[in-house]
Design a protein around this motif. Structure first.
Motif, PDB file in Angstrom:
ATOM      1  N   SER A   1      39.113  37.089  45.222  1.00  0.00           N
ATOM      2  CA  SER A   1      38.503  38.418  45.222  1.00  0.00           C
ATOM      3  C   SER A   1      37.959  38.753  43.836  1.00  0.00           C
ATOM      4  O   SER A   1      38.483  38.286  42.824  1.00  0.00           O
TER       5      SER A   1
ATOM      6  N   TYR B   1      37.095  41.718  40.953  1.00  0.00           N
ATOM      7  CA  TYR B   1      37.587  43.011  40.499  1.00  0.00           C
ATOM      8  C   TYR B   1      36.744  43.501  39.329  1.00  0.00           C
ATOM      9  O   TYR B   1      36.208  42.710  38.551  1.00  0.00           O
TER      10      TYR B   1
ATOM     11  N   LYS C   1      38.964  46.739  43.188  1.00  0.00           N
ATOM     12  CA  LYS C   1      38.577  45.587  44.002  1.00  0.00           C
ATOM     13  C   LYS C   1      37.198  45.854  44.579  1.00  0.00           C
ATOM     14  O   LYS C   1      36.989  46.860  45.275  1.00  0.00           O
TER      15      LYS C   1
END
Length: 306
Positions: free
Chosen positions: A174, A176, A191
């Motif tokens: 992911s 960020y 996020k």
């Protein structure tokens, strides 16, 4: 210097020199010769044509027909190579990274009749969306401009945010954004997949005096746990690619034992669950029980009685 930075440095040095010994590399990077040996294995497994020469004057080199003129590579090219080596091209394969790879391919020596390297990249459907968000954030960081967006927390609650962006960070599949939130009057990590309507504002800002300290403190390191599991031969290659050959050993009953580390979080359990019935955790017992609970909660979603 991290491993990826060391690998790219090794490649660039070998592109300039004929042969460099493991001792020279170890001294240069302040690591052991054993670490350099593992680095060379990693580069070879990445299809970089490294060869070794034994003996007193031995060392490592790159096949001559693959050498290129380093003067044709810009600092941005090197950053793109770093992105490719770190595996992020599968998530963030931008036109700039593709251009660098094509530039390298065009510089391969004419005597190399047929390339032994072929690169394939997946065209993820969501890549165009995340690329646009990342580029907007990167532009805002470079230009010192505020970004605004709607942020949806893990409970589904949406709030409007205005943020001074300072750093993009990739962790556990992911992306960020780290920045100073004007609404919360403090540094926060967002996020990006939870943001909506992200927009770069015309208003600029000056970096805060304590931002360097915050970014140093905010480096995210997931808590890892070591897991031992019996695995089937069908997934042995996946463990070797991810954790190295020493991560898998054969037992007397001809079964395979894998030792590896994963984040102690739902992300780690999701990774383990991806192996299906090809893997069974045997140690630690507490983690095996946590994983059982994780799987049970998944099955409850399909309980016909509810």
């Amino acid at each position: 210097m991290g491993k990826i930075e060391r690998l790219i440095s090794i490649v660039m040095i070998l592109l300039q020199k004929e042969i460099v010994s493991a001792s020279e590399f170890a001294k240069l990077f302040h690591v052991s010769k054993r670490t350099i040996l593992r680095d060379m294995e990693a580069l070879s497994m990445s299809n970089i044509p490294i060869y070794a020469i034994n003996g007193v004057n031995g060392g490592y080199g790159i096949m001559e027909e693959y050498k290129l003129d380093k003067r044709l590579l810009s600092s941005q090219d090197l950053e793109n190579i770093l992105t490719a080596l770190s595996g992020l091209e599968q998530i963030l394969f931008s036109p700039e990274v593709e251009l660098t790879i094509r530039k390298i391919a065009s510089m391969v020596h004419a005597n190399a009749q047929q390339s032994s390297i072929h690169l394939s990249f997946y065209d993820w459907k969501g890549r165009a969306e995340i690329l646009q968000v990342l580029r907007t954030c990167q532009d805002a960081i470079n230009q010192g401009r505020l970004v605004s967006f709607d942020y949806i927390d893990k409970d589904g609650k949406s709030t409007k945010r205005m943020v001074e962006p300072y750093l993009l960070h990739f962790s556990e599949m992911s992306w960020y954004l780290r920045g100073f939130c004007l609404e919360r009057r403090g540094y926060r990590t967002f996020k990006l997949s939870r943001t909506e309507h992200l927009h770069m504002e015309s208003k600029t800002f000056s970096p805060r005096e304590d931002v360097a300290h915050d970014l140093a403190e905010a480096r995210y390191q997931p808590q890892l746990i070591e897991v031992k599991a019996r695995i089937k031969p069908a997934i042995r290659d996946q463990f070797i690619e991810r954790y190295g050959r020493n991560s898998v050993i054969s037992l007397e009953d001809e079964s395979l034992l894998a030792t590896f580390q994963v984040p102690h979080s739902p992300i780690g359990f999701q990774l383990i669950a991806g192996f299906g019935t090809n893997l069974r955790i045997i140690e630690p017992a507490a983690i095996a029980e946590e994983f059982r609970t994780f799987l049970s909660s998944m099955l409850e979603q399909y309980d016909q009685a509810k």
